[in-house]
Design a protein around this motif. Sequence first.
Motif, PDB file in Angstrom:
ATOM      1  N   LEU A 564      32.699  34.839  36.767  1.00  0.00           N
ATOM      2  CA  LEU A 564      34.088  35.294  36.721  1.00  0.00           C
ATOM      3  C   LEU A 564      34.218  36.703  37.271  1.00  0.00           C
ATOM      4  N   GLY A 565      33.283  37.567  36.905  1.00  0.00           N
ATOM      5  CA  GLY A 565      33.359  38.944  37.373  1.00  0.00           C
ATOM      6  C   GLY A 565      32.942  39.082  38.826  1.00  0.00           C
ATOM      7  N   GLY A 566      31.912  38.330  39.220  1.00  0.00           N
ATOM      8  CA  GLY A 566      31.415  38.417  40.600  1.00  0.00           C
ATOM      9  C   GLY A 566      29.934  38.723  40.618  1.00  0.00           C
ATOM     10  N   VAL A 567      29.161  37.788  41.138  1.00  0.00           N
ATOM     11  CA  VAL A 567      27.712  37.930  41.113  1.00  0.00           C
ATOM     12  C   VAL A 567      27.221  38.951  42.139  1.00  0.00           C
ATOM     13  N   LEU A 605      41.208  30.956  38.379  1.00  0.00           N
ATOM     14  CA  LEU A 605      40.454  32.126  38.807  1.00  0.00           C
ATOM     15  C   LEU A 605      39.412  31.749  39.860  1.00  0.00           C
ATOM     16  N   VAL A 606      38.779  30.590  39.690  1.00  0.00           N
ATOM     17  CA  VAL A 606      37.791  30.149  40.676  1.00  0.00           C
ATOM     18  C   VAL A 606      38.448  29.928  42.030  1.00  0.00           C
ATOM     19  N   LEU A 607      39.627  29.286  42.026  1.00  0.00           N
ATOM     20  CA  LEU A 607      40.314  29.007  43.283  1.00  0.00           C
ATOM     21  C   LEU A 607      40.893  30.271  43.907  1.00  0.00           C
ATOM     22  N   PRO A 610      37.209  33.263  44.538  1.00  0.00           N
ATOM     23  CA  PRO A 610      35.892  32.601  44.640  1.00  0.00           C
ATOM     24  C   PRO A 610      34.725  33.569  44.641  1.00  0.00           C
ATOM     25  N   GLN A 611      34.990  34.849  44.939  1.00  0.00           N
ATOM     26  CA  GLN A 611      33.928  35.845  44.903  1.00  0.00           C
ATOM     27  C   GLN A 611      33.908  36.614  43.582  1.00  0.00           C
ATOM     28  N   GLY A 612      34.713  36.167  42.606  1.00  0.00           N
ATOM     29  CA  GLY A 612      34.785  36.839  41.321  1.00  0.00           C
ATOM     30  C   GLY A 612      35.886  37.890  41.310  1.00  0.00           C
ATOM     31  N   ILE A 613      36.312  38.266  40.100  1.00  0.00           N
ATOM     32  CA  ILE A 613      37.424  39.211  39.977  1.00  0.00           C
ATOM     33  C   ILE A 613      37.045  40.571  40.545  1.00  0.00           C
ATOM     34  N   ALA A 614      35.914  41.118  40.097  1.00  0.00           N
ATOM     35  CA  ALA A 614      35.484  42.421  40.614  1.00  0.00           C
ATOM     36  C   ALA A 614      35.168  42.333  42.101  1.00  0.00           C
ATOM     37  N   GLY A 615      34.557  41.210  42.524  1.00  0.00           N
ATOM     38  CA  GLY A 615      34.251  41.045  43.941  1.00  0.00           C
ATOM     39  C   GLY A 615      35.509  41.014  44.786  1.00  0.00           C
ATOM     40  N   TYR A 616      36.569  40.392  44.270  1.00  0.00           N
ATOM     41  CA  TYR A 616      37.831  40.337  45.011  1.00  0.00           C
ATOM     42  C   TYR A 616      38.415  41.722  45.213  1.00  0.00           C
ATOM     43  N   PHE A 617      38.474  42.501  44.147  1.00  0.00           N
ATOM     44  CA  PHE A 617      39.074  43.835  44.270  1.00  0.00           C
ATOM     45  C   PHE A 617      38.188  44.764  45.087  1.00  0.00           C
ATOM     46  N   LYS A 618      36.872  44.539  45.042  1.00  0.00           N
ATOM     47  CA  LYS A 618      35.998  45.334  45.896  1.00  0.00           C
ATOM     48  C   LYS A 618      36.303  45.070  47.357  1.00  0.00           C
ATOM     49  N   GLU A 619      36.442  43.794  47.720  1.00  0.00           N
ATOM     50  CA  GLU A 619      36.770  43.455  49.095  1.00  0.00           C
ATOM     51  C   GLU A 619      38.153  43.975  49.475  1.00  0.00           C
ATOM     52  N   LEU A 620      39.091  43.873  48.530  1.00  0.00           N
ATOM     53  CA  LEU A 620      40.456  44.328  48.804  1.00  0.00           C
ATOM     54  C   LEU A 620      40.492  45.817  49.110  1.00  0.00           C
TER      55      LEU A 620
END
Length: 641
Positions: A564-567, A605-607, A610-620
């Motif tokens: 969920l957080g991002g691996v 959240l998975v859909l 897909p990169q996890g919540i923290a991973g999404y905001f990191k990319e953003l």
Amino acid sequence: MDLSSLFVQFLNGLAEASSLFLVAAGLSLIFGVTRIVNFAHGSLYMVGIYLAYTVVQSIGHSPLGFWVALIAAALLVGALGALIEIILLRRIYRAPELFQLLATFALVLVINDATLWIWGPEDLLGPVAPGLNGSIEIFGRYLPKYDLVLIFIGPVVLGLLWLLLKRTRWGTLVRAATQDREMLGALGVNQAWLFTGVFALGSFLAALGGAVQIPRLPANLTLDLSVIGDAFVIVVVGGMGSIPGAYVAALIIAELKALCIALGTVDIFGMSFAFPKLTLVVEFIFMAFVLVFRPWGLFGKVQAATRNTAALEAPLRPSKMPFKIFIAVVVVALAAIPLMADWAPYLPVLMLDILVTALFALSLHFMMGPGGMHSFGHAAYFGLGAYGAALLLKTAAFSMGWSIALAPLIAGVGAVIFGWFCVRLSGIYLAMLTLAFGQIVWSIVYQWDEFTGGSNGMIGIWPDHWLEGKAYYYFALAVVLVSAFVLRRILFSSFGYAMRASRDSTLRADALGINVKRVQWVGFVIAGIFAGLAGVLFVFSKGSASPEIISVIKSVDGLVMVLLGGVQTLLGPAVGAAVFKILQDYFMGITEYWHALFGGVILLLVLAFPQGIAGYFKELFEAPGGFIARRFGKRGRNELA
């Protein structure tokens, strides 16, 4: 024990093997073609039993109607499986395997509560098959007539599957898809509908395996998780994707359980051994034995060493000022939580739970993310730490300080022993071996009444008076923060670089002189020690320890938090743990069907991430045009670690 009793138990084992084979064959087909580790396969088995009960009550009053009802129930579940594949799984085929596992785990929660809503919480025992009531006498023992029919169902289905896969064009396409899906698509085959057909067939087999059990087994809401462990074991022991291997493995495991029951309690060298207790864990012991000596299973094929492309990540970089300011604000907020106890008394309790689960998730992430070693049994080390502290305090009369200091080392010893075997495997085989060791630890704790308290657990493990209340919260906060800092520093050390190099390319790391297995073993042990430390914090915060903290569900909870957080982010496990605990706590308070609501949110959240919540905001924030890029320019893209 006499030979007649042993023979009847042997026949019982053959009957049980047929049902297990049907479930495992469906799981093996689905994994072989789609490469999805379908955690919801046990849910389809459970729904098959419930639907069979309902349909049999309507049309199954005659011998023909009974068997037609079973087939009809399995067909309905096959259609449900096709619907699940079309609506959900098609969207995540290209996602990492563990995110697919997370999505199917969410399905388990949704399907379980849907079953509760439709059929209620009571166990439902179906009628005896018409014309097959009663038993037959064999050497003075009695065997149900229905079991004789079940004995032949497994071989018949095995033969039909062999004809389908070997003698039809569709079967040829399925076998080709297990070898090279990309090439199959390049030849113009519609992979989408092929995958749908395979998933529907696998779902049909799982439901049929459940449906044929209605005269022997009551339909209940625990069947989904109880059968999926056996199914995974059979598939792995037989060899991933091997249908004959699944049948042989089902036979062996069913007969081992039957033998344990037949042996009963035996005196060996003056010691009494209760073999029936082994039925809880004998399949995991056998799987561990097979994987240690034949890592690809009995009928599996040796896989060539390949580069782990799924684990590719951007290089880790030291934290910059914006991230450090963010962490400082979070720490200050966490430190202020006890001050809010007057108007929010439950808030410190919830935050303490989040801190403990965050450390558990961080320890699992350490071996999963940078280490590239997936684990389905990480709760074993959490439990060893918790029970180690409880036993040192209550049985050995150690002080609280010594108990806290030594208990994580007990978990570390367990990780040393189990990790030595586990790191010799990779992928799903490594994950399943960790599951086997985890279940062995759970079985010992669950059944050793004199030492661990058995199913009742241990109580009265509270911190000393000087560390009660707010003081214990601040102690746990300090331990978690220091642990997170230490784990982070390890990842930026030469050992951390060696561990990530071993994950990204085993062959290149080995060519550079890195002892890959030793590095992975050490990483495994470090993760186990910090998981044990989380268990120590848990047992002193709750005052008790029970076998549930070592169960496979606890291990799956850890996986869910990390994913969920991002691996691929170091902050991800803590974010995932916080989201997981808050959602779980909130949904439990608002509805009886909180599992379904919780599972639905996980699916969303998975859909969405897909990169996890923290991973999404990191990319953003780091993407060109993102906040950091606009604020700091090109340099800012690397400012979030």
